[in-house]
Design a protein around this motif. Structure first.
Motif, PDB file in Angstrom:
ATOM      1  N   MET A 185       0.827  -1.203   0.000  1.00 37.41           N
ATOM      2  CA  MET A 185       0.000   0.000   0.000  1.00 37.41           C
ATOM      3  C   MET A 185       0.865   1.258   0.000  1.00 37.41           C
ATOM      4  N   THR A 186       1.944   1.255   0.770  1.00 38.96           N
ATOM      5  CA  THR A 186       2.852   2.404   0.790  1.00 38.96           C
ATOM      6  C   THR A 186       3.499   2.612  -0.568  1.00 38.96           C
ATOM      7  N   LEU A 187       3.917   1.534  -1.197  1.00 41.96           N
ATOM      8  CA  LEU A 187       4.539   1.632  -2.523  1.00 41.96           C
ATOM      9  C   LEU A 187       3.568   2.211  -3.539  1.00 41.96           C
ATOM     10  N   LEU A 188       2.344   1.730  -3.547  1.00 47.48           N
ATOM     11  CA  LEU A 188       1.364   2.209  -4.520  1.00 47.48           C
ATOM     12  C   LEU A 188       1.107   3.699  -4.351  1.00 47.48           C
ATOM     13  N   PHE A 189       0.842   4.144  -3.129  1.00 44.45           N
ATOM     14  CA  PHE A 189       0.502   5.549  -2.913  1.00 44.45           C
ATOM     15  C   PHE A 189       1.722   6.452  -3.081  1.00 44.45           C
ATOM     16  N   ARG A 190       2.880   6.001  -2.687  1.00 47.71           N
ATOM     17  CA  ARG A 190       4.068   6.834  -2.884  1.00 47.71           C
ATOM     18  C   ARG A 190       4.322   7.078  -4.358  1.00 47.71           C
ATOM     19  N   ASN A 191       4.263   6.035  -5.169  1.00 49.36           N
ATOM     20  CA  ASN A 191       4.498   6.203  -6.594  1.00 49.36           C
ATOM     21  C   ASN A 191       3.403   7.031  -7.252  1.00 49.36           C
ATOM     22  N   TYR A 192       2.168   6.900  -6.775  1.00 50.69           N
ATOM     23  CA  TYR A 192       1.089   7.704  -7.335  1.00 50.69           C
ATOM     24  C   TYR A 192       1.276   9.178  -6.995  1.00 50.69           C
ATOM     25  N   TYR A 193       1.617   9.476  -5.758  1.00 49.71           N
ATOM     26  CA  TYR A 193       1.802  10.873  -5.362  1.00 49.71           C
ATOM     27  C   TYR A 193       3.051  11.481  -5.981  1.00 49.71           C
ATOM     28  N   CYS A 194       4.032  10.658  -6.321  1.00 53.21           N
ATOM     29  CA  CYS A 194       5.216  11.182  -7.012  1.00 53.21           C
ATOM     30  C   CYS A 194       4.872  11.694  -8.408  1.00 53.21           C
ATOM     31  N   SER A 195       3.782  11.188  -8.993  1.00 50.43           N
ATOM     32  CA  SER A 195       3.370  11.660 -10.320  1.00 50.43           C
ATOM     33  C   SER A 195       2.531  12.928 -10.248  1.00 50.43           C
ATOM     34  N   VAL A 196       2.120  13.356  -9.045  1.00 51.74           N
ATOM     35  CA  VAL A 196       1.373  14.606  -8.883  1.00 51.74           C
ATOM     36  C   VAL A 196       2.338  15.778  -9.001  1.00 51.74           C
ATOM     37  N   PRO A 197       2.003  16.831  -9.746  1.00 49.12           N
ATOM     38  CA  PRO A 197       2.909  17.985  -9.862  1.00 49.12           C
ATOM     39  C   PRO A 197       3.267  18.559  -8.497  1.00 49.12           C
ATOM     40  N   HIS A 198       4.566  18.754  -8.276  1.00 48.64           N
ATOM     41  CA  HIS A 198       5.028  19.273  -6.987  1.00 48.64           C
ATOM     42  C   HIS A 198       4.590  20.718  -6.773  1.00 48.64           C
ATOM     43  N   GLU A 199       4.297  21.426  -7.862  1.00 45.91           N
ATOM     44  CA  GLU A 199       3.854  22.808  -7.719  1.00 45.91           C
ATOM     45  C   GLU A 199       2.526  22.900  -6.977  1.00 45.91           C
ATOM     46  N   LEU A 200       1.679  21.877  -7.106  1.00 41.14           N
ATOM     47  CA  LEU A 200       0.413  21.867  -6.381  1.00 41.14           C
ATOM     48  C   LEU A 200       0.650  21.832  -4.877  1.00 41.14           C
ATOM     49  N   PHE A 201       1.596  21.042  -4.456  1.00 40.27           N
ATOM     50  CA  PHE A 201       1.939  20.972  -3.031  1.00 40.27           C
ATOM     51  C   PHE A 201       2.559  22.284  -2.558  1.00 40.27           C
TER      52      PHE A 201
END
Length: 309
Positions: A185-201
Motif C-alpha cells: 500500500m505504501t509503494l502504490l501511494f508513494r508512486n502515485y503521489y510522485c506523479s502529482v505535480p510538486h507545484e500543487l503541493f
C-alpha cells in the motif's frame, strides 16, 4: 472527396460526360492483427473453460454428473446445490453452509482493507512530499518487508499475539493483514503521489496549509483511481487468503476459504461434486464481482502512476 474535386467535375457532368466515381476500398485486417485476435480468443477460451465446467456442473444433479459429459449443458438445471452450499453443507462439525464463513470473511476483509489503505496513503504522502529524515531508509525497510515470506513470520507473530492475549481473535487476523499489506500500500501511494505535480503541493504550502490539511483537502480527493487499485489488490489478497486465516483467526472467525477447504476435502459420505463447484463459485464471487465492477478504475489507476517510480 474535397470541394476542388467537386468543382472540377461539375462542368463535365453538365456536358453529359460520365464522371468516374471513386469508391472507398474495404480495408482488410493485416495478418498480424488476425493472429493477435486469434491468440486472445484462444487465451480467453482457455481461462473461461474451467469456469464454464464449474458453472454447468453446479447446475446438475448427481445422477446427471455420473452419466459423464463434463462439457454438456444440464438437462434439468437445478439450484439445489447452490442452496446446500450456502446453508446446509458441512464445513466441519457444523452443517451451516458457507454463510458463516462469508460473514467472517466480510468482517475480516473490511477493516483489513480500510486500515492499510488509510495508513499506506499517509505513508506514501509523507514519503513523497515531506521527505522526513531517513525517509529513504524507512521506505527501503518497508519494501524489504514485502519480500519476506509469510511462512517465516507465522511463528514469531503467533508468539507475540499469544503473549498479548489476542491470538485467535478478529483483531489478531486484521492486524496480521495490516502488517503484511502495509509495504504494498505504501509503494502504490508513494508512486502515485510522485506523479502529482510538486507545484500543487508548494502552492498549498504558500497558502498556509499544513500536513493534514493538504492531505485531506488536496491529495485524498485526487486519489480515487489509486484507492480503487489498492482496494482491489487488498480485498483480493485478504479474501483469497487461507494460511493466515487458518492460523490467526481462531475457530469462531474462520474465513470462507478455510471452510471451503473443509467442504472440498471431506472424505466421509458421497462426494457431492455439484455442491463443491457451487461452493467454489460462491467463494470466488466477491473478487470476481469487484474486478468486473471496477475494472475501468483499476486500469486508470495503474496508468496514472501506480507502478511508476
Amino acid at each position: 472527396m474535397n470541394l476542388n474535386s467537386i468543382a472540377q467535375r461539375l462542368p463535365a457532368a453538365a456536358a453529359g460526360e460520365q464522371v468516374p466515381v471513386r469508391t472507398r476500398s474495404r480495408r482488410r485486417l493485416p495478418a498480424h492483427r488476425i493472429g493477435i485476435y486469434a491468440f486472445l480468443f484462444m487465451a480467453a477460451l482457455f481461462f473461461l473453460l474451467p469456469l464454464y465446467v464449474m458453472v454447468v456442473t453446479s447446475l446438475k444433479s448427481m445422477d446427471e454428473i455420473r452419466q459423464g459429459g463434463i462439457f454438456a449443458l444440464p438437462l434439468n438445471a437445478t439450484l439445489e446445490p447452490w442452496r446446500q452450499a450456502w446453508s446446509t453443507v458441512c464445513t466441519g462439525a457444523a452443517c451451516e453452509g458457507l454463510r458463516t464463513g462469508f460473514r467472517n470473511s466480510v468482517a475480516i476483509a473490511v477493516p483489513s482493507t480500510v486500515l492499510p489503505i488509510l495508513i499506506g496513503a499517509v505513508n506514501g504522502y509523507a514519503l513523497s512530499f515531506w521527505r522526513p529524515r531517513y525517509a529513504n531508509l524507512l521506505f527501503g525497510v518497508l519494501m524489504a518487508g514485502a519480500f519476506v515470506p509469510v511462512q517465516v513470520m507465522i511463528y514469531p507473530l503467533v508468539r507475540v499475539m499469544a503473549l498479548a492475549g489476542v491470538f485467535g481473535s478478529l483483531p489478531a487476523i486484521v492486524l496480521v493483514h495490516l502488517v503484511f499489506g502495509m509495504p504494498m500500500m505504501t509503494l502504490l501511494f508513494r508512486n502515485y503521489y510522485c506523479s502529482v505535480p510538486h507545484e500543487l503541493f508548494q502552492a498549498a504550502r504558500v497558502d498556509g496549509a499544513g500536513f493534514w490539511r493538504i492531505f485531506l483537502r488536496i491529495m485524498l480527493p485526487i486519489s480515487l483511481p489509486i484507492i480503487v487499485v489498492a482496494a482491489i489488490i487488498q480485498v483480493t489478497g485478504v479474501w483469497n487468503d487461507y494460511i493466515l486465516g487458518l492460523v490467526f483467526a481462531g475457530r469462531e472467525n474462520l474465513p470462507m476459504t478455510v471452510q471451503l477447504n473443509n467442504v472440498i476435502n471431506t472424505t466421509t459420505g458421497t462426494r457431492l461434486y455439484n455442491v463443491n463447484m457451487a461452493a467454489t463459485i460462491l467463494t470466488a464471487l466477491v473478487p470476481l464481482t469487484l474486478y468486473f465492477a471496477s475494472g475501468r478504475w483499476f486500469v486508470r489507476g495503474i496508468a496514472a502512476g501506480a507502478v511508476k517510480g
